[in-house]
Design an enzyme around this catalytic site. Structure first.
Site, short mmCIF file in Angstrom:
data_model
loop_
_atom_site.label_atom_id
_atom_site.label_comp_id
_atom_site.label_asym_id
_atom_site.label_seq_id
_atom_site.Cartn_x
_atom_site.Cartn_y
_atom_site.Cartn_z
N ASP A 192 74.28 6.95 55.27
CA ASP A 192 74.30 7.95 54.20
C ASP A 192 73.12 7.71 53.27
O ASP A 192 72.62 6.59 53.16
CB ASP A 192 75.56 7.80 53.33
CG ASP A 192 76.82 8.06 54.11
OD1 ASP A 192 76.75 8.73 55.15
OD2 ASP A 192 77.87 7.56 53.66
N GLN A 193 72.79 8.74 52.53
CA GLN A 193 71.69 8.61 51.57
C GLN A 193 71.92 7.44 50.61
O GLN A 193 71.00 6.69 50.28
CB GLN A 193 71.54 9.91 50.77
CG GLN A 193 70.32 9.90 49.89
CD GLN A 193 70.22 11.12 49.01
OE1 GLN A 193 71.13 11.95 48.95
NE2 GLN A 193 69.12 11.25 48.31
#
Ligand code: URA
Length: 249
Positions: free
Chosen positions: A111-112
């Site tokens: 994920d970011q």
């Protein structure tokens, strides 16, 4: 039957990108421009499935060359996307890979907001093995939870907590320490579902405040600097190719 053949076949845009030519977006553009042929006929559909071993794909009339295989470990910083381009202009891992001479893709995602180990490669078989849900390659994360978690809560993660897309496989969980308000723990999962660790913690009624992937298979983050890459050793590549957690249920 469809499944077996689809494991070998790939869409044309993917074949071009995996041959080291560029991103799938670029490949689709080239196909649209008529620069790609399959078995001697100009190809028009980037979503058509072909077998890269049997179907002869050419780009500007030249057969795809077999790119030199490259296997890298990237310490992804928080804030970077694992996609090639972001319509919103957020930073992507490709900004950290400018020196890499071949077109590479991430084997799996982070994920970011997650930092830590990401495998980056142009080796399709290697990437497929690491990301294949059937391989169950173990991945370890360090989690900072938004609350103090009880032993019963951690045990629910070990037992296989219920998620919206079905129960998670049992995880290995080790409490690292508690501060006044937060529990820090290490978790090893053998699946790679979307936002899995975050959703597992949310199922306990808490949130993930910080998530770092510290190990994939037997490979540890070690002293790799954040934002930097290092080559995997041939032994590490071999070990990952055969890494497989026992199927517990
Ligand atoms: N689990 C998550 O929730 N996020 C990641 O990035 C990786 C695993």
């Amino acid at each position: 039957m469809v499944q077996a053949s689809n494991r070998v076949k790939k869409t044309l845009d993917r074949i071009l990108s995996r041959a080291g030519l560029g991103s799938r977006t670029e490949a689709r553009k080239w196909i649209g421009e008529g620069r790609v042929a399959v078995n001697g006929r100009r190809a028009g559909n980037p979503d058509a499935w072909f077998d890269p071993q049997r179907d002869r794909v050419t780009f500007d009339g030249k057969p795809l060359r077999a790119a030199k295989k490259i296997h890298l470990l990237l310490y992804k910083p928080k804030g970077y996307l694992t996609t090639y381009k972001d319509p919103q202009g957020r930073p992507t891992i490709y900004e950290l890979l400018k020196e890499v001479p071949e077109w590479v893709f991430p084997a799996g995602r982070l994920d970011q907001d997650t930092s830590g180990l990401l495998l980056v490669t142009n080796d399709t078989a290697f990437g497929d093995h690491v990301t294949d849900p059937e391989s169950h390659v173990p991945k370890t994360y360090l989690v900072k939870a938004s609350a103090l978690l009880s032993e019963e809560q951690l045990q629910r993660l070990r037992d296989g907590i219920e998620l919206s897309d079905g129960p998670a496989r049992p995880a290995e969980v080790r409490r690292v320490r508690d501060s006044a308000r937060f529990t820090f723990f290490e978790i090893t999962i053998t699946e790679g579902r979307n936002r899995q660790v975050r959703r597992m913690v949310e199922a306990l009624g808490a949130k993930v405040l910080k998530l770092v992937r510290t190990r994939i298979g037997g490979i540890e983050i070690g002293d790799l600097e954040i934002g930097k890459t290092r080559l995997l050793t041939p032994q590490e590549v071999r070990a990952l190719k055969s890494a497989r957690a026992p199927v517990s249920r």
